[in-house]
Design an enzyme around this catalytic site. Structure first.
Site, PDB file in Angstrom:
ATOM      1  N   LYS A 280       0.949  -1.103  -0.103  1.00 20.80           N
ATOM      2  CA  LYS A 280       0.162   0.032   0.062  1.00 20.80           C
ATOM      3  C   LYS A 280       0.722   1.054  -0.103  1.00 20.80           C
ATOM      4  O   LYS A 280       1.352   1.651   1.025  1.00 20.80           O
ATOM      5  CB  LYS A 280      -0.897   0.015   1.289  1.00 20.80           C
ATOM      6  CG  LYS A 280      -1.805   1.013   1.039  1.00 20.80           C
ATOM      7  CD  LYS A 280      -1.792   1.982   2.168  1.00 20.80           C
ATOM      8  CE  LYS A 280      -1.988   3.425   2.299  1.00 20.80           C
ATOM      9  NZ  LYS A 280      -2.026   4.642   1.248  1.00 20.80           N
TER      10      LYS A 280
ATOM     11  N   GLU B 232       9.653   2.816  10.711  1.00 22.73           N
ATOM     12  CA  GLU B 232      10.351   3.882  10.544  1.00 22.73           C
ATOM     13  C   GLU B 232      10.001   5.142  10.437  1.00 22.73           C
ATOM     14  O   GLU B 232       9.269   5.265   9.538  1.00 22.73           O
ATOM     15  CB  GLU B 232      11.378   3.611   9.372  1.00 22.73           C
ATOM     16  CG  GLU B 232      12.505   2.493   9.607  1.00 22.73           C
ATOM     17  CD  GLU B 232      13.390   2.786  11.012  1.00 22.73           C
ATOM     18  OE1 GLU B 232      13.762   3.814  11.195  1.00 22.73           O
ATOM     19  OE2 GLU B 232      13.739   1.759  11.491  1.00 22.73           O
TER      20      GLU B 232
ATOM     21  N   CYS C 186      13.852  11.784   5.356  1.00 22.35           N
ATOM     22  CA  CYS C 186      13.937  11.554   6.815  1.00 22.35           C
ATOM     23  C   CYS C 186      14.977  11.825   7.332  1.00 22.35           C
ATOM     24  O   CYS C 186      15.290  12.187   8.502  1.00 22.35           O
ATOM     25  CB  CYS C 186      13.325   9.846   7.138  1.00 22.35           C
ATOM     26  SG  CYS C 186      14.405   8.914   6.233  1.00 22.35           S
TER      27      CYS C 186
ATOM     28  N   GLU D  87       9.495  17.881  13.640  1.00 15.75           N
ATOM     29  CA  GLU D  87       9.999  17.893  12.208  1.00 15.75           C
ATOM     30  C   GLU D  87       9.200  18.761  11.397  1.00 15.75           C
ATOM     31  O   GLU D  87       8.113  18.533  11.382  1.00 15.75           O
ATOM     32  CB  GLU D  87       9.770  16.115  11.730  1.00 15.75           C
ATOM     33  CG  GLU D  87      10.244  16.004  10.315  1.00 15.75           C
ATOM     34  CD  GLU D  87       9.721  14.355  10.001  1.00 15.75           C
ATOM     35  OE1 GLU D  87       8.889  14.113  10.163  1.00 15.75           O
ATOM     36  OE2 GLU D  87      10.768  13.725   9.449  1.00 15.75           O
TER      37      GLU D  87
HETATM   38  P1  NAP Z   1       2.415   9.188   6.798  1.00 12.89           P
HETATM   39  O1  NAP Z   1       1.324  10.452   6.451  1.00 12.89           O
HETATM   40  O2  NAP Z   1       2.481   8.651   8.023  1.00 12.89           O
HETATM   41  O3  NAP Z   1       1.940   8.148   5.548  1.00 12.89           O
HETATM   42  C1  NAP Z   1       2.764   6.821   5.463  1.00 12.89           C
HETATM   43  C2  NAP Z   1       1.992   5.916   4.749  1.00 12.89           C
HETATM   44  O4  NAP Z   1       0.810   5.455   5.829  1.00 12.89           O
HETATM   45  C3  NAP Z   1       1.167   6.157   3.449  1.00 12.89           C
HETATM   46  O5  NAP Z   1       0.875   5.086   2.790  1.00 12.89           O
HETATM   47  C4  NAP Z   1      -0.032   6.453   4.132  1.00 12.89           C
HETATM   48  O6  NAP Z   1      -1.348   6.649   3.343  1.00 12.89           O
HETATM   49  C5  NAP Z   1      -0.516   5.558   5.273  1.00 12.89           C
HETATM   50  N1  NAP Z   1      -1.409   5.699   6.159  1.00 12.89           N
HETATM   51  C6  NAP Z   1      -1.822   6.843   6.570  1.00 12.89           C
HETATM   52  N2  NAP Z   1      -2.829   6.623   7.744  1.00 12.89           N
HETATM   53  C7  NAP Z   1      -2.814   5.098   8.052  1.00 12.89           C
HETATM   54  C8  NAP Z   1      -3.544   4.478   8.805  1.00 12.89           C
HETATM   55  N3  NAP Z   1      -4.314   5.010   9.658  1.00 12.89           N
HETATM   56  N4  NAP Z   1      -3.175   2.938   8.945  1.00 12.89           N
HETATM   57  C9  NAP Z   1      -2.171   2.656   8.081  1.00 12.89           C
HETATM   58  N5  NAP Z   1      -1.607   3.229   6.972  1.00 12.89           N
HETATM   59  C10 NAP Z   1      -1.828   4.585   7.000  1.00 12.89           C
HETATM   60  O7  NAP Z   1       3.895   9.843   6.227  1.00 12.89           O
HETATM   61  P2  NAP Z   1       4.202  10.619   4.757  1.00 12.89           P
HETATM   62  O8  NAP Z   1       3.589  11.902   5.054  1.00 12.89           O
HETATM   63  O9  NAP Z   1       3.704   9.721   3.544  1.00 12.89           O
HETATM   64  O10 NAP Z   1       5.830  10.405   5.032  1.00 12.89           O
HETATM   65  C11 NAP Z   1       6.342  11.425   5.516  1.00 12.89           C
HETATM   66  C12 NAP Z   1       7.166  10.867   6.801  1.00 12.89           C
HETATM   67  O11 NAP Z   1       7.973   9.673   6.543  1.00 12.89           O
HETATM   68  C13 NAP Z   1       8.153  11.977   7.723  1.00 12.89           C
HETATM   69  O12 NAP Z   1       7.663  11.820   8.967  1.00 12.89           O
HETATM   70  C14 NAP Z   1       9.291  11.163   7.404  1.00 12.89           C
HETATM   71  O13 NAP Z   1      10.061  11.631   8.340  1.00 12.89           O
HETATM   72  C15 NAP Z   1       8.896   9.711   7.434  1.00 12.89           C
HETATM   73  N6  NAP Z   1      10.036   8.859   6.773  1.00 12.89           N
HETATM   74  C16 NAP Z   1      10.838   7.989   7.469  1.00 12.89           C
HETATM   75  C17 NAP Z   1      11.766   7.287   7.063  1.00 12.89           C
HETATM   76  C18 NAP Z   1      12.719   6.526   7.838  1.00 12.89           C
HETATM   77  O14 NAP Z   1      13.291   5.491   7.644  1.00 12.89           O
HETATM   78  N7  NAP Z   1      12.738   6.723   9.315  1.00 12.89           N
HETATM   79  C19 NAP Z   1      11.868   7.348   5.606  1.00 12.89           C
HETATM   80  C20 NAP Z   1      11.269   8.106   4.929  1.00 12.89           C
HETATM   81  C21 NAP Z   1      10.063   8.866   5.669  1.00 12.89           C
HETATM   82  P3  NAP Z   1      -1.928   7.868   2.473  1.00 12.89           P
HETATM   83  O15 NAP Z   1      -0.804   8.188   1.804  1.00 12.89           O
HETATM   84  O16 NAP Z   1      -3.117   7.517   1.961  1.00 12.89           O
HETATM   85  O17 NAP Z   1      -2.236   8.788   3.670  1.00 12.89           O
END
Ligand code: NAP
Length: 499
Positions: A181, A256, A290, A391
């Protein structure tokens, strides 16, 4: 450039080896963030029922896939690496158009993604257990690695090729079947990645793609009893909730999450190198990494010179549409992300930080159709300010001035996150102290905070990461179950009990 076989106008799900259009009524456009008049395609937001179908398809394929020898599974994954390499220009262009990073950043992501798939593929020939001596005579004891079962990969938009690749490849090699997903913002690259793995020859149902919202498709995967492991990369809000949900079902979870990565610059640092790494770490990929550098912690003695040079170097960052040559920083990924960044610029000003460059949305005709924000530096930021603690995920750098190494270390560790960190110094004693005491899963000495190589474990500590590390040989620890085997070949009744 190879042309995609999947229609780009309406992205489809991939379930049981078939590309199928969702029957849901919910739709969102895939918009180029550098030019919002360019609609790249349409995502249909799949239903929970469609997510369930994908899980059932993965469950049906499990028996055949887990019985496929690991080296054979690895060969199919290696084929995917070759196809990815052959189609890297096409993938990089799609990535730049839908996520906004520059073409050269996209090519960098592709290179890392291909390396990760190649590295994982070779693990098929190394999926070893151990032989371990027994306390008993005539006993043979060993461990073996087995598949977990049906697993889910839930991924963010900021590395929409690399992160799925580094999850899917080892999960497949370990014999699991997958429901993938991706983030709703990046359906095109998700489609291409899935297409490549399918073309490599995976049997139907081994890898399934379901496009749809986190609240529907994501929630279904997290709560579906047939899904036995979840690998999630994304925000802390979602990840920590997801981890609780997974723990309640007793399944493996790897999350992560966010970062607030510091670069520490001491008085003996090579200043030109430190300035270069700080600027590329803070503004590369528009700060949407990230591992982006979001705090520069500098000893007061060199702070004025450092900040002057930092500002001068930042003036050379070329903001614009990432497909154009010469551009070194693209837009925020969407309107909501841009508004978050702009909100933090207001917060920083309100908190009394000194704005040195940037500080607003880019102005002028060439920026009018995209979500462009100026690369921004705040100086004299206090460690407890929100811009130093939270962040932002945009091109915003906070400079924090400290008196010495000890204070720098305390400030660097004084946040809830712990993903990456960097130190610029040539003093061996302080370098080793830093390595020992810095609270981050990854640390760099005399290089910037971003980066990662396929063969090295990747992940964070504290609020950034829970579960086994991704990438490297540690990836198989998450994606497999370890079984301990005792074989007694004495053939006679043994006296007494062992424990
Ligand atoms: P996000 O909003 O948390 O979304 C991540 C994924 O989770 C998306 O596919 C999202 O779907 C899904 N999701 C949302 N609500 C959910 C739920 N209730 N249950 C299950 N899945 C759900 O994060 P993002 O904005 O895409 O990414 C940015 C974040 O990722 C930043 O905080 C960044 O630091 C972090 N990141 C961390 C790393 C690492 O390795 N530490 C690497 C890259 C990014 P939708 O798109 O449909 O909302």
């Amino acid at each position: 450039m190879t042309k995609s076989k999947v229609a780009l106008t309406t992205y489809k799900n991939f379930i049981d080896g078939q590309w199928v259009e969702s029957r849901s009524a919910g739709r969102v456009s895939n918009i180029n963030p550098a030019n919002t008049e360019e609609i790249l395609g349409e995502v249909i937001l799949s239903t929970r029922d469609e997510a369930r179908q994908a899980v059932e398809s993965a469950e049906k394929a499990l028996e055949g896939w887990r019985n496929t020898p690991a080296p054979v599974r690895g060969n199919l994954v290696m084929k995917a690496a070759q196809l990815m390499s052959a189609r890297k220009n096409e993938l990089a262009r799609a990535l730049t158009l839908e996520e906004g990073k520059t073409l050269s950043e996209s090519m960098g992501e592709l290179a890392r993604g291909i390396n990760c798939v190649e590295f994982a593929a070779a693990e098929g020939r190394r999926l070893n257990g151990e032989t371990i001596p027994s306390e008993l005579p005539s006993n043979f004891c060993y461990t073996l690695r087995q598949p977990i079962g049906v697993v889910a990969c839930i991924t963010p938009w900021n590395f929409p090729v690399c992160i799925p690749a580094w999850k899917i490849a080892p999960a497949l090699v370990c014999g699991n079947t997958i429901v993938f997903k991706p983030a709703t913002l990046t359906p095109w690259t998700a489609t291409l990645v899935t297409e490549i793995f399918a073309e490599a020859g995976l049997p139907p149902g081994v890898l399934n793609l379901v496009l749809g919202s986190g609240g529907e498709v994501g929630e279904e995967l997290v709560n579906n009893n047939k899904v036995r492991a979840i690998s999630f990369t994304g925000s802390n809000d979602i990840g920590s909730r997801l981890y609780n949900q997974g723990a309640a079902r007793g399944i493996k979870c790897q999350c992560e999450m966010g970062g607030k990565n510091p670069i520490v610059i001491l008085e003996d640092a090579d200043l030109p190198l430190a300035v270069e790494s700080t600027v590329t770490g803070a503004f590369g990929s528009t700060g949407q990494r990230c591992t982006a550098t979001s705090r520069a912690i500098v000893v007061e003695k060199i702070a004025d010179t450092f900040v002057e040079r930092l500002v001068e170097r930042t003036k050379k960052v070329m903001v614009g549409n990432g497909v154009e040559s010469g551009i070194t920083m693209g837009p925020s990924v969407d309107k909501s992300q841009m508004e978050t960044v702009l909100k933090y610029l207001d917060i920083g000003r309100g908190e009394g930080a000194k704005l040195r460059i940037g500080g607003k949305r880019c102005e002028g005709e060439k920026y009018s159709k995209g979500y462009f924000v100026e690369p921004t530096i705040f100086d004299h930021v206090k460690p407890d300010m929100r811009i130093a603690q939270e962040e932002i995920f945009g091109p915003v750098l906070s400079v924090i001035r400290v008196k010495d190494f000890e204070e720098a270390l305390a400030v660097a560790n004084g946040v809830k996150y712990g993903l990456s960190s960097a130190l610029y110094s040539n003093d061996a004693s302080r370098i080793f102290k830093f390595i020992e005491r810095i609270e981050s899963g990854i640390t760099h000495v005399n290089s910037g905070t971003p980066g990662g190589e396929a063969q090295l474990p990747f992940g964070g500590i504290k609020a950034t990461g829970v579960g086994a590390r991704e990438m490297g040989s540690t990836a198989v620890e998450f994606w497999s179950e370890l079984k301990t085997v005792y074989i007694d070949f004495t053939g006679v009744k043994r006296e007494g009990n062992l424990y």
